[in-house]
Write an enzyme that holds these catalytic residues in place. Structure first.
Site, PDB file in Angstrom:
ATOM      1  N   ASN A 399       0.713  -1.308  -0.122  1.00 20.58           N
ATOM      2  CA  ASN A 399       0.137  -0.106   0.020  1.00 20.58           C
ATOM      3  C   ASN A 399       0.753   1.187   0.035  1.00 20.58           C
ATOM      4  O   ASN A 399       0.933   1.875  -0.949  1.00 20.58           O
ATOM      5  CB  ASN A 399      -0.874   0.093   0.983  1.00 20.58           C
ATOM      6  CG  ASN A 399      -2.047   0.706   1.011  1.00 20.58           C
ATOM      7  OD1 ASN A 399      -1.932   2.163   0.487  1.00 20.58           O
ATOM      8  ND2 ASN A 399      -3.285   0.739   1.689  1.00 20.58           N
ATOM      9  N   ASP A 400       1.409   1.690   1.061  1.00 20.50           N
ATOM     10  CA  ASP A 400       2.208   2.853   1.287  1.00 20.50           C
ATOM     11  C   ASP A 400       3.566   3.037   0.180  1.00 20.50           C
ATOM     12  O   ASP A 400       3.583   4.163  -0.046  1.00 20.50           O
ATOM     13  CB  ASP A 400       2.635   2.793   2.837  1.00 20.50           C
ATOM     14  CG  ASP A 400       1.600   2.881   3.715  1.00 20.50           C
ATOM     15  OD1 ASP A 400       0.403   3.390   3.441  1.00 20.50           O
ATOM     16  OD2 ASP A 400       1.584   2.244   4.812  1.00 20.50           O
ATOM     17  N   VAL A 401       4.015   1.827  -0.165  1.00 17.76           N
ATOM     18  CA  VAL A 401       5.230   2.033  -0.827  1.00 17.76           C
ATOM     19  C   VAL A 401       4.915   2.122  -2.339  1.00 17.76           C
ATOM     20  O   VAL A 401       5.757   2.176  -3.300  1.00 17.76           O
ATOM     21  CB  VAL A 401       6.040   0.704  -0.683  1.00 17.76           C
ATOM     22  CG1 VAL A 401       6.584   0.576   0.547  1.00 17.76           C
ATOM     23  CG2 VAL A 401       5.241  -0.699  -1.159  1.00 17.76           C
ATOM     24  N   ALA A 440       0.402   3.247   7.077  1.00 20.55           N
ATOM     25  CA  ALA A 440       0.402   4.767   7.408  1.00 20.55           C
ATOM     26  C   ALA A 440      -0.757   5.470   7.487  1.00 20.55           C
ATOM     27  O   ALA A 440      -0.949   6.489   8.121  1.00 20.55           O
ATOM     28  CB  ALA A 440       1.127   5.254   6.026  1.00 20.55           C
TER      29      ALA A 440
END
Length: 473
Positions: A399-401, A440
């Site tokens: 997700n965040d990356v 996050a």
């Protein structure tokens, strides 16, 4: 300089050989193709040291009396615990096991420091300053590593909230604890080697470990595990100095230095300072539902068969693994998907972000378990330009990356973090259980991108359905 006995010379030679194996092992760990061999070499060196200490203590020095019984009891217990942990713990729980083992190492170093201090303190004269400083460092750093690692284990395992746990004035409390530890350390080293104050010193250090890690969000656990590993190495090095054991001193220094370098590299990969990681309280711990205007984003869904067709008739597919793949244990079906696509002439690569997963190298370990060839695992800097030539970017729980907000949204907490350029691919297929946010706790505009489609469900079942579709294509 006093003349060395034959036993001392042999001991130093054993330490020298073991130290060389530690250095070689660390060197081999730099590459996935040689990592297993490096681990074996370093383990062999440590086994040599332990065996030599046992032989000299049991047979040559104490004659069967003294500390050798501790080794005789402790070595089998530790060996059984390590073997069971390595074989029975699932790969999805490997970050937790690393945290526990790291905490055990820090705790062992702290216990040795405590034992040495209690044995020699309490007299009228002060103990030698270098000895006291090394003992205090081993006690405080080992204690912080012990309790901090157990908190990290709890956050990774889920019985401690993955979100930052704070309370009003928590940073003030942390500062007070740090100053108290510093003040007690100075008093113990320069004024009086007081046993009660030393025990208080150790107790505060244990509390400090909890206080330092609880406010850190789950998204930063990979960095925390790496940092605590460095702490343990420093504590072991201090213990080696106290015991006049060069093997421990060198091994601890190597672990401390390598853990520190890895921590710095991971912070760089997120474009954040270590201070920000430790004190910013970043991340929710995952699972928070997307909310707000961006939370109402419109997404397009795709079926497994259509996803299979897109990949089977493409020219290049880049697979982006994340924690969702680890949770679903989808690495074996992913390997099968790779094999099928390669048979159809599709180029398949894996894009590995430095902080994907919950420990350094988490994705590499999972894919290696599934026998994915090492040369298909590409680091972020190596593969980012290739996304523009990819027919499909398959994102599995990362997700965040992959969040483009890191490039464009100056208000985003991940702004400036280098990400994988999945949005540059011709098609983006995202496998997720739901529209829940990542660790996050922020929206991901990638999901509403016109070229992105979502395949909801368990990642393992979704990949298995895609595999069936590729076979039929």
């Amino acid at each position: 300089m006093p003349e060395l006995s034959g036993l001392q010379i042999l001991t130093y030679l054993v330490y020298l050989v073991a130290s060389v194996t530690f250095i070689l092992g660390l060197k081999f760990l730099a590459s996935p193709t040689t990592a297993r061999r490096g681990n074996q070499i370093a383990a062999g060196g440590m086994a040599l040291v332990v065996a030599w200490v046992f032989v000299t203590d049991f047979l040559l020095v104490d004659g069967g009396i003294g500390h050798a019984w501790i080794l005789a009891v402790g070595i089998p217990i530790g060996a059984v615990a390590g073997a069971l942990g390595a074989r029975r713990v699932p790969m999805t729980a490997m970050p937790q096991m690393v945290a526990i083992f790291n905490g055990a190492g820090g705790g062992a170093a702290a216990l040795v420091a405590v034992a040495e201090f209690l044995r020699d303190a309490g007299g009228a004269a002060l103990l030698p300053l270098p000895f006291v400083i090394a003992t205090l460092l081993g006690a405080v750093i080992g204690s912080v590593s012990l309790t901090g690692s157990f908190v990290a284990f709890g956050k990774l395992q889920g019985f401690i909230a993955g979100r930052p746990v704070k309370y009003p004035g928590s940073q003030v409390v942390t500062a007070i604890l740090l100053l108290t530890v510093l003040g007690l350390g100075i008093y113990l080293a320069a004024v009086a080697n007081s046993v009660p104050l030393f025990l208080l010193f150790c107790a505060i250090a244990l509390v400090l470990g909890v206080q330092l890690v609880m406010p850190i969000g789950g998204a930063d656990m990979p960095v925390v595990v790496s940092l605590l590993n460095s702490y343990t190495g420093i504590a072991v090095a201090a213990t080696g100095f106290v015991l006049n054991n060069y093997a421990l001193l060198i091994a601890g220094t190597l672990v401390g230095a390598s853990g520190g370098i890895l921590t710095q590299l991971m912070c760089k990969a997120m474009n954040r300072s270590l201070f920000n990681v430790l004190f910013a309280g970043f991340g929710t711990g995952g699972g928070t539902m997307v909310a707000g205007p961006a939370g109402d984003q419109s997404v397009r869904e795709i079926g497994a068969e259509d996803a299979a067709v897109l990949m089977a008739y493409g020219t290049k597919v880049i697979i982006v693994p994340g924690y969702g793949m680890a949770v679903a244990q989808a690495q074996q079906p992913v390997r099968e998907l790779m094999d099928l696509l390669l048979e159809k002439g599709v180029d398949v690569q894996f894009a590995i972000h430095p902080v994907a997963g919950r420990m350094p190298g988490h994705m590499n370990v999972l894919l290696a378990e599934a026998n994915v060839p090492y040369d298909r695992l590409k680091e972020m800097d190596e593969i980012n330009d290739d996304f523009a030539n990819a027919s499909v970017a398959l994102v599995i729980g990362a997700n965040d990356v992959t969040n483009p907000a890191a490039r464009t949204d100056t208000t985003s907490p991940i702004y400036g973090m280098p990400i994988l350029n999945v949005d540059a691919a011709e098609h983006v297929i995202v496998l997720k259980r739901s529209m829940a946010a990542g660790f996050a706790g922020i929206d991901n505009p990638l999901y509403s991108d016109p070229k992105t489609t979502m395949l909801f469900g368990d990642a393992k079942k979704s990949v298995e359905a895609i595999v069936a579709g590729v076979k039929a294509a």
